[in-house]
Scaffold this motif. Structure first.
Motif, short mmCIF file in Angstrom:
data_model
loop_
_atom_site.label_atom_id
_atom_site.label_comp_id
_atom_site.label_asym_id
_atom_site.label_seq_id
_atom_site.Cartn_x
_atom_site.Cartn_y
_atom_site.Cartn_z
N SER A 1 -14.44 -74.39 -129.26
CA SER A 1 -14.08 -74.80 -127.91
C SER A 1 -15.37 -75.20 -127.21
CB SER A 1 -13.41 -73.66 -127.15
OG SER A 1 -12.19 -73.30 -127.75
N LYS B 1 -12.51 -78.06 -131.73
CA LYS B 1 -11.05 -77.96 -131.67
C LYS B 1 -10.57 -78.51 -130.33
CE LYS B 1 -9.39 -73.85 -131.01
NZ LYS B 1 -8.96 -72.45 -131.27
N ASP C 1 -16.77 -84.21 -131.18
CA ASP C 1 -15.48 -84.00 -131.84
C ASP C 1 -15.62 -83.62 -133.31
OD1 ASP C 1 -12.51 -84.23 -131.65
OD2 ASP C 1 -12.80 -85.78 -133.16
N ALA D 1 -13.93 -75.78 -135.45
CA ALA D 1 -12.85 -75.37 -134.55
C ALA D 1 -13.40 -74.73 -133.28
CB ALA D 1 -11.91 -74.41 -135.27
N ASN E 1 -15.72 -73.92 -139.41
CA ASN E 1 -14.42 -74.57 -139.62
C ASN E 1 -14.18 -75.73 -138.66
OD1 ASN E 1 -13.58 -72.73 -141.69
ND2 ASN E 1 -13.18 -71.21 -140.11
N GLY F 1 -15.76 -70.43 -136.09
CA GLY F 1 -15.40 -71.68 -135.42
C GLY F 1 -16.35 -72.80 -135.76
#
Length: 288
Positions: A135, A157, A153, A133, A131, A128
């Protein structure tokens, strides 16, 4: 674009800081092992500093992703800590999974110095982070969050404010509690299928399409069945996190019997030499 500092260049922080630089922010990094900070700066074109204070000077946002409560205190406090170098109005964003208690402690110190503080633990693992991505679950003043969210941001993700200071850490505890039970259930399911002589791949193909399906099942079943556990968040870190959950549960007088049991299962994995294996290694207790 903002002037941003990133403290801690582990498997998560290294790519996260890279995404900030790639997004156009002016990034300065600090890492306890200076060679890694130098390597990051050479690779990404940013700057590095030898102390948290030096790294934080002039920054609008200071991000941290370190190991535990004590590590976080060490990069924040003291003459060479980040708080000493930050200017009034700057915002500290903590991506470390730590106790809600240390979060509230440091947020109070930051507030007294005129600094903003957002607790923002992350989920999504190394993949994550690489990439962009992740949370990101946040707590803190709404105004501080609104300023920090566009910066976060760069590697998120999804990013949400869940409430006041500490709410992000409590939400991360919910995340770890859910994962612990899920991985144990998946481990038992796969081990059961193997013992019964079934083709695990065929079993997963069928049950993953129904109510039993999960991210862990889709992304970890092959390596779990093969006994390969070098693909994610380490057992040592999971036990640290579950300890935080159980301490908070005691304080809140909440019962977490499954979480407490699985924490002991992870202790068994550590005793097997699996402290650095990823959390899917719960299956090793059942198959070795």
């Amino acid at each position: 674009m903002a002037k941003v500092t990133f403290l801690g260049l582990g498997v998560m922080g290294y790519p996260m800081a890279g995404h900030l630089q790639a997004a156009g922010h002016e990034v300065t990094v600090y890492n306890r092992t200076a060679a890694k900070a130098e390597k990051w700066a050479a690779e990404h074109g940013g700057n590095w500093a030898s102390t948290p204070r030096e790294a934080a000077e002039g920054a609008e946002f200071v991000m941290a992703c370190v190991g535990n409560d004590d590590d976080l205190r060490s990069v924040c406090l003291g003459d060479e800590g980040a708080f000493a170098g930050m200017s009034e109005g700057a915002i500290f964003v903590d991506h470390t999974t730590v106790s809600a208690a240390v979060t509230r402690e440091l947020a109070e110190v930051a507030g007294e110095a005129g600094l903003g503080y957002v607790d923002a633990p992350i989920s999504g693992g190394q993949a994550g982070a690489e990439n962009a991505a992740l949370s990101v679950m946040c707590g803190g003043d709404a105004g501080d969050y609104d300023k920090a969210e566009p910066v976060i941001d760069a590697y998120a993700k999804i990013c949400r404010r869940l409430g006041d200071t500490g709410a992000g850490q409590i939400t991360k505890m919910c995340n770890q509690i859910a994962i612990a039970g899920l991985v144990q259930g998946l481990s038992e399911s796969l081990a059961f299928a193997q013992k019964a002589g079934l083709d695990v791949e065929n079993v997963v193909e069928v049950i993953s399409q129904g109510a039993a399906g999960s991210w862990q099942m889709v992304n970890r079943h092959k390596t779990m069945a093969a006994g390969e556990f070098e693909h994610g968040f380490a057992v040592d870190w999971m036990r640290k996190d579950l300890g935080i959950c159980l301490d908070a549960a005691d304080e809140m007088q909440v019962s977490l019997p499954v979480t407490a049991l699985i924490d002991q299962f992870y202790k068994e994995v550590q005793a097997m030499g699996g402290g650095r294996w990823d959390t899917s290694s719960l299956i090793a207790r059942l198959t070795r």
